[in-house]
Scaffold this active site. Sequence first.
Site, PDB file in Angstrom:
ATOM      1  N   THR A   1       3.984   1.230   2.037  1.00 31.75           N
ATOM      2  CA  THR A   1       4.672   1.170   3.328  1.00 31.75           C
ATOM      3  C   THR A   1       6.113   1.689   3.234  1.00 31.75           C
ATOM      4  O   THR A   1       6.553   2.457   4.096  1.00 31.75           O
ATOM      5  CB  THR A   1       4.728  -0.304   3.816  1.00 31.75           C
ATOM      6  OG1 THR A   1       3.504  -0.944   3.481  1.00 31.75           O
ATOM      7  CG2 THR A   1       5.001  -0.389   5.295  1.00 31.75           C
ATOM      8  N   THR A   2       6.831   1.256   2.207  1.00 31.29           N
ATOM      9  CA  THR A   2       8.245   1.635   2.066  1.00 31.29           C
ATOM     10  C   THR A   2       8.366   3.157   1.986  1.00 31.29           C
ATOM     11  O   THR A   2       9.226   3.769   2.628  1.00 31.29           O
ATOM     12  CB  THR A   2       8.823   0.991   0.778  1.00 31.29           C
ATOM     13  OG1 THR A   2       8.429  -0.383   0.728  1.00 31.29           O
ATOM     14  CG2 THR A   2      10.327   1.112   0.723  1.00 31.29           C
ATOM     15  N   TRP A   3       7.499   3.754   1.221  1.00 32.74           N
ATOM     16  CA  TRP A   3       7.494   5.215   1.044  1.00 32.74           C
ATOM     17  C   TRP A   3       7.164   5.909   2.366  1.00 32.74           C
ATOM     18  O   TRP A   3       7.839   6.839   2.785  1.00 32.74           O
ATOM     19  CB  TRP A   3       6.464   5.563  -0.036  1.00 32.74           C
ATOM     20  CG  TRP A   3       6.452   6.987  -0.484  1.00 32.74           C
ATOM     21  CD1 TRP A   3       7.433   7.933  -0.333  1.00 32.74           C
ATOM     22  CD2 TRP A   3       5.387   7.630  -1.191  1.00 32.74           C
ATOM     23  NE1 TRP A   3       7.037   9.119  -0.903  1.00 32.74           N
ATOM     24  CE2 TRP A   3       5.790   8.955  -1.433  1.00 32.74           C
ATOM     25  CE3 TRP A   3       4.133   7.198  -1.642  1.00 32.74           C
ATOM     26  CZ2 TRP A   3       4.972   9.865  -2.116  1.00 32.74           C
ATOM     27  CZ3 TRP A   3       3.334   8.096  -2.326  1.00 32.74           C
ATOM     28  CH2 TRP A   3       3.741   9.408  -2.555  1.00 32.74           C
TER      29      TRP A   3
ATOM     30  N   ARG B   1      -4.442   2.146  -0.194  1.00 33.50           N
ATOM     31  CA  ARG B   1      -4.236   2.350  -1.634  1.00 33.50           C
ATOM     32  C   ARG B   1      -5.360   1.662  -2.398  1.00 33.50           C
ATOM     33  O   ARG B   1      -5.952   0.693  -1.885  1.00 33.50           O
ATOM     34  CB  ARG B   1      -2.876   1.736  -1.996  1.00 33.50           C
ATOM     35  CG  ARG B   1      -2.385   2.026  -3.366  1.00 33.50           C
ATOM     36  CD  ARG B   1      -1.057   1.323  -3.610  1.00 33.50           C
ATOM     37  NE  ARG B   1      -0.487   1.717  -4.873  1.00 33.50           N
ATOM     38  CZ  ARG B   1       0.566   1.146  -5.444  1.00 33.50           C
ATOM     39  NH1 ARG B   1       1.174   0.141  -4.838  1.00 33.50           N
ATOM     40  NH2 ARG B   1       1.009   1.556  -6.609  1.00 33.50           N
TER      41      ARG B   1
ATOM     42  N   HIS C   1       1.968  -4.452   9.875  1.00 32.05           N
ATOM     43  CA  HIS C   1       0.894  -4.817   8.936  1.00 32.05           C
ATOM     44  C   HIS C   1      -0.274  -5.448   9.716  1.00 32.05           C
ATOM     45  O   HIS C   1      -1.222  -5.947   9.118  1.00 32.05           O
ATOM     46  CB  HIS C   1       1.391  -5.856   7.931  1.00 32.05           C
ATOM     47  CG  HIS C   1       2.233  -5.301   6.810  1.00 32.05           C
ATOM     48  ND1 HIS C   1       2.026  -4.070   6.240  1.00 32.05           N
ATOM     49  CD2 HIS C   1       3.275  -5.856   6.123  1.00 32.05           C
ATOM     50  CE1 HIS C   1       2.908  -3.887   5.252  1.00 32.05           C
ATOM     51  NE2 HIS C   1       3.671  -4.950   5.174  1.00 32.05           N
TER      52      HIS C   1
ATOM     53  N   LYS D   1       7.138   0.367  -9.859  1.00 26.11           N
ATOM     54  CA  LYS D   1       6.809   1.514 -10.716  1.00 26.11           C
ATOM     55  C   LYS D   1       6.421   2.739  -9.897  1.00 26.11           C
ATOM     56  O   LYS D   1       6.584   3.863 -10.339  1.00 26.11           O
ATOM     57  CB  LYS D   1       5.656   1.163 -11.647  1.00 26.11           C
ATOM     58  CG  LYS D   1       6.003   0.212 -12.762  1.00 26.11           C
ATOM     59  CD  LYS D   1       4.850   0.139 -13.751  1.00 26.11           C
ATOM     60  CE  LYS D   1       5.185  -0.748 -14.931  1.00 26.11           C
ATOM     61  NZ  LYS D   1       4.020  -0.897 -15.827  1.00 26.11           N
TER      62      LYS D   1
ATOM     63  N   TYR E   1      -2.555   6.568  -0.567  1.00 25.07           N
ATOM     64  CA  TYR E   1      -1.371   6.619  -1.442  1.00 25.07           C
ATOM     65  C   TYR E   1      -1.584   7.638  -2.560  1.00 25.07           C
ATOM     66  O   TYR E   1      -0.708   8.431  -2.876  1.00 25.07           O
ATOM     67  CB  TYR E   1      -1.149   5.213  -2.005  1.00 25.07           C
ATOM     68  CG  TYR E   1       0.035   5.035  -2.930  1.00 25.07           C
ATOM     69  CD1 TYR E   1       1.266   4.611  -2.440  1.00 25.07           C
ATOM     70  CD2 TYR E   1      -0.088   5.252  -4.301  1.00 25.07           C
ATOM     71  CE1 TYR E   1       2.348   4.422  -3.285  1.00 25.07           C
ATOM     72  CE2 TYR E   1       0.989   5.069  -5.158  1.00 25.07           C
ATOM     73  CZ  TYR E   1       2.196   4.651  -4.643  1.00 25.07           C
ATOM     74  OH  TYR E   1       3.273   4.459  -5.498  1.00 25.07           O
TER      75      TYR E   1
ATOM     76  N   SER F   1       0.815  -1.227   0.000  1.00 25.20           N
ATOM     77  CA  SER F   1       0.000   0.000   0.000  1.00 25.20           C
ATOM     78  C   SER F   1       0.842   1.268   0.000  1.00 25.20           C
ATOM     79  O   SER F   1       0.301   2.364   0.028  1.00 25.20           O
ATOM     80  CB  SER F   1      -0.876   0.029   1.259  1.00 25.20           C
ATOM     81  OG  SER F   1      -1.759  -1.037   1.241  1.00 25.20           O
TER      82      SER F   1
HETATM   83  P1  A3P Z   1       4.095  -0.802  -7.402  1.00 23.85           P
HETATM   84  O1  A3P Z   1       4.333  -2.261  -7.314  1.00 23.85           O
HETATM   85  O2  A3P Z   1       2.708  -0.467  -7.878  1.00 23.85           O
HETATM   86  O3  A3P Z   1       5.130  -0.068  -8.155  1.00 23.85           O
HETATM   87  P2  A3P Z   1       4.913  -1.485   0.006  1.00 23.85           P
HETATM   88  O4  A3P Z   1       5.994  -0.518   0.278  1.00 23.85           O
HETATM   89  O5  A3P Z   1       3.736  -1.365   0.922  1.00 23.85           O
HETATM   90  O6  A3P Z   1       5.439  -2.859  -0.131  1.00 23.85           O
HETATM   91  O7  A3P Z   1       4.310  -1.057  -1.412  1.00 23.85           O
HETATM   92  C1  A3P Z   1       5.100  -1.197  -2.570  1.00 23.85           C
HETATM   93  C2  A3P Z   1       4.572  -0.249  -3.622  1.00 23.85           C
HETATM   94  O8  A3P Z   1       4.992   1.080  -3.304  1.00 23.85           O
HETATM   95  C3  A3P Z   1       5.176  -0.573  -4.984  1.00 23.85           C
HETATM   96  O9  A3P Z   1       4.170  -0.208  -5.918  1.00 23.85           O
HETATM   97  C4  A3P Z   1       6.378   0.352  -5.014  1.00 23.85           C
HETATM   98  O10 A3P Z   1       6.858   0.597  -6.291  1.00 23.85           O
HETATM   99  C5  A3P Z   1       5.781   1.598  -4.369  1.00 23.85           C
HETATM  100  N1  A3P Z   1       6.800   2.486  -3.834  1.00 23.85           N
HETATM  101  C6  A3P Z   1       7.964   2.158  -3.199  1.00 23.85           C
HETATM  102  N2  A3P Z   1       8.631   3.265  -2.872  1.00 23.85           N
HETATM  103  C7  A3P Z   1       7.894   4.319  -3.274  1.00 23.85           C
HETATM  104  C8  A3P Z   1       8.079   5.736  -3.217  1.00 23.85           C
HETATM  105  N3  A3P Z   1       9.170   6.266  -2.698  1.00 23.85           N
HETATM  106  N4  A3P Z   1       7.108   6.518  -3.740  1.00 23.85           N
HETATM  107  C9  A3P Z   1       5.997   5.979  -4.284  1.00 23.85           C
HETATM  108  N5  A3P Z   1       5.773   4.655  -4.383  1.00 23.85           N
HETATM  109  C10 A3P Z   1       6.709   3.830  -3.885  1.00 23.85           C
END
Ligand code: A3P
Length: 294
Positions: A38-40, A116, A94, A261, A182, A36
């Site tokens: 999370t990393t961001w 998201r 989570h 992406k 998101y 959703s």
């Molecule tokens: P996509 O697979 O649609 O590209 P999570 O961090 O919860 O695992 O989610 C991963 C999703 O967040 C992936 O989406 C990833 O590319 C996207 N993502 C990771 N870093 C990001 C950032 N800095 N800004 C926006 N989206 C990001």
Amino acid sequence: MKVFGGSAFWLEGMLSVQDYFKPQPNQVIVGSTLKSGTTWLKALTFAIMTRSHVGESTNPLLTRLPHDCVPFIEVELCSSPQKLNLEVPLVATHIPYTSLPKSIINSSCKIVYICRDPKDVFVSLWHFRHKMNPKDMEDHPLEDAFECFCQGLTPCGPYWDHLLGYWRASLESPEKILFLKYENLKNETTYWVKKMAQFMGYPFSLEEEHRGVVQKIIDLCSFENLSSLKVNKSGIVRLEIGITQVGVNTLELKNNAFFRKGMVGDWKNLLTPEMAMRLDQITEQKLIGSGLTL
Ligand code: A3P
């Protein structure tokens, strides 16, 4: 039917959190379900929280995966209940709201939750699983995985229940839970980053705004920047996912699996119009009367 993208270690971790986790009073918790954003959100909250004592060129986000800067409590506590040793009072989870331990629910710590569009979540999860384990393709053809997702057979429980738990709690306690989308964070990043900082108790001063600190944090945590860093392009993360009689079980993941992406609406490249309509219908039914729209 198997759970798509799942394994028992989330459950073990959740039980450890319920038994052992004691939040610090000023702790901030990043909440989300899989894929959703999370990393961001981990990167943004970490950069907001550490900005006063971390130099721009020495920020750990430049050399460490955001997941290494902000641990998941259920992953850390799963391997060792004593292990959670934090540099900053920031953790992630989570775990669905309804399964959070009372130690969190009754604490004064704040939760920043991100959700998201489920169509993008499913597609992101699909690609992630195949990076983690290409053999999954054979076990889970797209239609099969899609059916699991629609039926709520995903590791952190049904997608819609997850976000509704946090949504309802955010309505009841807006001072404790900030609910983000998101898509909004993508479209109005500055507004939401400032709001997040204020909510977390780390507001930007006018002087910081004039110095461009908000924009610097946004740029540091942008998809383009993070995904181009050496650590995130070629690094590997080893998750300790449980202890067996023969030792610690680990799962190895390439850091670049977390950066694909980073777009809104990429589901159009994988889902048929029928699949998209089905997910939209489920979302509409599940969210009816909640006041939440996606
Ligand atoms: P996509 O697979 O649609 O590209 P999570 O961090 O919860 O695992 O989610 C991963 C999703 O967040 C992936 O989406 C990833 O590319 C996207 N993502 C990771 N870093 C990001 C950032 N800095 N800004 C926006 N989206 C990001």
